[in-house]
Design a protein around this motif. Structure first.
Motif, short mmCIF file in Angstrom:
data_model
loop_
_atom_site.label_atom_id
_atom_site.label_comp_id
_atom_site.label_asym_id
_atom_site.label_seq_id
_atom_site.Cartn_x
_atom_site.Cartn_y
_atom_site.Cartn_z
N GLU A 7 0.73 14.04 -20.71
CA GLU A 7 1.62 12.88 -20.81
C GLU A 7 2.41 12.65 -19.52
N ILE A 8 2.51 13.67 -18.71
CA ILE A 8 3.40 13.62 -17.56
C ILE A 8 2.62 13.40 -16.26
N LYS A 9 2.87 12.26 -15.62
CA LYS A 9 2.24 11.96 -14.34
C LYS A 9 3.25 12.01 -13.19
N LYS A 10 4.50 11.68 -13.51
CA LYS A 10 5.53 11.63 -12.47
C LYS A 10 6.84 12.17 -13.04
N VAL A 11 7.43 13.13 -12.30
CA VAL A 11 8.67 13.79 -12.75
C VAL A 11 9.74 13.62 -11.69
N VAL A 12 10.95 13.30 -12.13
CA VAL A 12 12.12 13.32 -11.25
C VAL A 12 12.86 14.63 -11.51
N LEU A 13 13.01 15.43 -10.45
CA LEU A 13 13.62 16.75 -10.56
C LEU A 13 15.01 16.76 -9.95
N ALA A 14 15.99 17.24 -10.71
CA ALA A 14 17.32 17.48 -10.16
C ALA A 14 17.22 18.68 -9.22
N TYR A 15 17.33 18.43 -7.92
CA TYR A 15 16.97 19.43 -6.91
C TYR A 15 18.18 19.83 -6.08
N SER A 16 18.48 21.12 -6.11
CA SER A 16 19.59 21.63 -5.29
C SER A 16 19.11 22.46 -4.12
N MET A 24 10.70 25.27 -8.83
CA MET A 24 10.29 24.37 -9.90
C MET A 24 9.29 23.31 -9.45
N ILE A 25 9.36 22.89 -8.20
CA ILE A 25 8.38 21.91 -7.74
C ILE A 25 6.98 22.49 -7.86
N THR A 26 6.81 23.70 -7.37
CA THR A 26 5.51 24.37 -7.47
C THR A 26 5.12 24.60 -8.92
N TRP A 27 6.08 25.06 -9.73
CA TRP A 27 5.79 25.36 -11.14
C TRP A 27 5.39 24.09 -11.90
N LEU A 28 6.07 22.99 -11.66
CA LEU A 28 5.75 21.73 -12.33
C LEU A 28 4.33 21.27 -11.99
N TYR A 32 1.71 20.91 -14.99
CA TYR A 32 1.58 19.52 -15.44
C TYR A 32 0.53 18.78 -14.62
N ASN A 33 -0.64 19.42 -14.48
CA ASN A 33 -1.81 18.77 -13.87
C ASN A 33 -1.52 18.14 -12.51
N ASN A 34 -0.84 18.91 -11.67
CA ASN A 34 -0.53 18.45 -10.32
C ASN A 34 0.20 17.11 -10.31
N CYS A 35 1.16 16.97 -11.24
CA CYS A 35 1.93 15.72 -11.34
C CYS A 35 2.73 15.48 -10.07
N GLU A 36 3.10 14.23 -9.86
CA GLU A 36 3.97 13.90 -8.73
C GLU A 36 5.39 14.33 -9.06
N VAL A 37 6.02 15.00 -8.10
CA VAL A 37 7.40 15.45 -8.29
C VAL A 37 8.29 14.78 -7.25
N ILE A 38 9.25 14.02 -7.73
CA ILE A 38 10.23 13.38 -6.86
C ILE A 38 11.54 14.15 -7.00
N ALA A 39 11.98 14.73 -5.91
CA ALA A 39 13.21 15.53 -5.93
C ALA A 39 14.42 14.63 -5.66
N VAL A 40 15.50 14.90 -6.37
CA VAL A 40 16.73 14.13 -6.20
C VAL A 40 17.90 15.10 -6.05
N THR A 41 18.62 14.96 -4.97
CA THR A 41 19.82 15.77 -4.73
C THR A 41 21.04 14.86 -4.72
N GLY A 42 21.99 15.15 -5.58
CA GLY A 42 23.24 14.41 -5.58
C GLY A 42 24.23 15.11 -4.66
N ASN A 43 24.60 14.45 -3.57
CA ASN A 43 25.57 15.03 -2.65
C ASN A 43 26.97 14.82 -3.21
N VAL A 44 27.51 15.89 -3.82
CA VAL A 44 28.87 15.85 -4.33
C VAL A 44 29.77 16.76 -3.50
N GLY A 45 29.35 16.96 -2.24
CA GLY A 45 30.19 17.70 -1.32
C GLY A 45 29.78 19.13 -1.07
N GLN A 46 28.49 19.44 -1.23
CA GLN A 46 28.04 20.82 -1.02
C GLN A 46 27.73 21.13 0.43
#
Length: 408
Positions: A7-16, A24-28, A32-46
């Motif tokens: 069911e999963i072709k594209k995943v958005v990952l909360a990435y720190s 997790m990118i590798t694990w996903l 999940y059949n080599n799904c596309e992984v889009i990483a997202v980092t929220g810059n909250v001051g780290q």
């Protein structure tokens, strides 16, 4: 619930870029059949944690990395409303991780919808609070979005297992087995959990773990003075200089950290039912909370001040439990905003070796009246009136005592 891999072709990952999400990118992609992984980092001051993040994400299999600067929104829409509410969880914790999760979760949904993603993935464990905070934020804005939480399904059982997985797949890490503390950093605070801290009998190794602060013993032998200006409950200036919220917190973090302010070692009650022990550094936030509360003692009437204490506790529980995007939290914020209309003035503080002392409080809306409170002679208060007041106030006690006497 394990989502069907087909069911999963594209995943958005909360990435720190920390231990969990690094693998997790590798694990996903493996699961999940080599799904596309889009990483997202929220810059909250780290800060430095963002260095090299894009290269790392792409090298480990992400198709792209979003680094979203959320600092201004984080301060204005999450930190300051909590500050005005005086929200403190279990009388100690200033919610540094708690109110950072809703804003990141909201942005994850926005990107997932824009990218046409099938699922959102996070790196939270099945024991912690953050899984709830992230997933409730997703439910608030995309109630049918699928959620992948590897920690609840994968074969890895510990952080040591994760390190072995990273080594096997040649995924670079910034930690070792000896420095494998679980940390969360943002503009507001830095938390430390795990390793020797898991036993509350162990004294924290402050020389090894502190990053924003020095221990009080190593703070200067002379006090530091500062003055904070507030307008309607919001801090707007430091020592007379107007600053935006982000700049103000960063400045206070430096000042507070240098004076050993805001280091706490607590055992807290997690939402999921267990207790956890952690060390938190919140130097600037501790100063702001102290100053704001001090100014409220001058500007709020007794009934409002006392009722607000209960609101503060409930507000903190809601934020801690991931219930930011709820009608009750919004309603409490509306009440808090009304109470802050007269919380305007200046607070001068003295910082010394981990301690904060009030030096001066001033406000154009001060309810403190020196004529009424004075021990000296005055013409505004007739002390003889107190006798009648005490008779009426104590009437229930008098009646009860008379009844007891009849029954003897």
């Amino acid at each position: 619930m394990v989502i069907g891999t087909n069911e999963i072709k594209k995943v958005v990952l909360a990435y720190s870029g920390g231990l969990d999400t690094s693998i997790m990118i590798t694990w996903l992609k493996e699961n999940y059949n080599n799904c596309e992984v889009i990483a997202v980092t929220g810059n909250v001051g780290q800060d430095a944690e963002l260095d090299g993040l894009e290269e790392k994400a792409l090298n480990t299999g992400a198709s792209k990395l979003y680094i979203e600067d959320l600092q201004k929104e984080f301060v204005e829409d999450y930190i300051f409303p909590s500050l005005k509410a005086g929200a403190v969880y279990e009388n100690s914790y200033l919610l540094g991780t708690s109110f950072a999760r809703p804003i990141i979760g909201k942005r994850l949904v926005e990107i997932a919808l824009a990218e046409g993603a099938d699922a959102i993935c996070h790196g939270c464990t099945g024991k912690g609070n953050d899984q709830v905070r992230f997933e409730l934020a997703v439910k608030a804005f995309a109630p049918t979005m699928k959620i992948i939480a590897p920690w609840r399904t994968w074969e890895l059982k510990s952080r040591e297992d994760e390190i072995e997985y990273a080594e096997k797949h040649q995924i670079p890490l910034k930690i070792t087995r000896e420095t494998n503390y679980s940390k969360d950093m943002n503009l507001w605070h830095l938390s430390h959990e795990g390793l020797d801290l898991e036993d509350p009998a162990n004294e924290p190794k402050y020389d090894q773990i502190l990053e924003l602060s020095v221990s009080p013993e190593k703070a200067p032998d002379r006090p530091t003075y500062l003055t904070l200006s507030f307008e309607k409950g919001l801090p707007v200036a430091l020592d007379g200089k107007k600053l935006d919220g982000v700049s103000l917190i960063k400045a206070l973090n430096k000042i507070g950290g240098a004076n050993g302010i805001g280091i706490i070692d607590i055992v807290e009650n997690r939402l999921v039912g267990m207790k956890s022990r952690g060390v938190y550094e919140t130097p600037g936030g501790t100063i702001l909370y102290h100053a704001h509360q001090a100014l409220e003692t001058l500007c709020l009437d007794k009934e409002t001040q006392h009722f607000k204490q209960g609101v503060s506790n409930k507000f903190a529980e809601l934020v801690y439990n991931g219930l930011w995007f709820t009608p009750l939290r919004e309603s409490l914020s509306a009440f808090v905003d009304q109470t802050q209309q007269t919380v305007t003035g200046e607070v001068k503080l003295k910082l010394y070796k981990g301690n904060i002392t009030n030096v001066s409080l001033t406000s154009p809306y001060s309810l403190y009246n020196e004529e009424f409170a004075s021990f000296g002679e005055d013409v505004v208060y007739n002390q003889q009136d107190a006798a009648g007041f005490i008779n009426l106030f104590g009437l229930p006690i008098t009646v009860q005592a008379l009844l007891n006497k009849v029954g003897e």
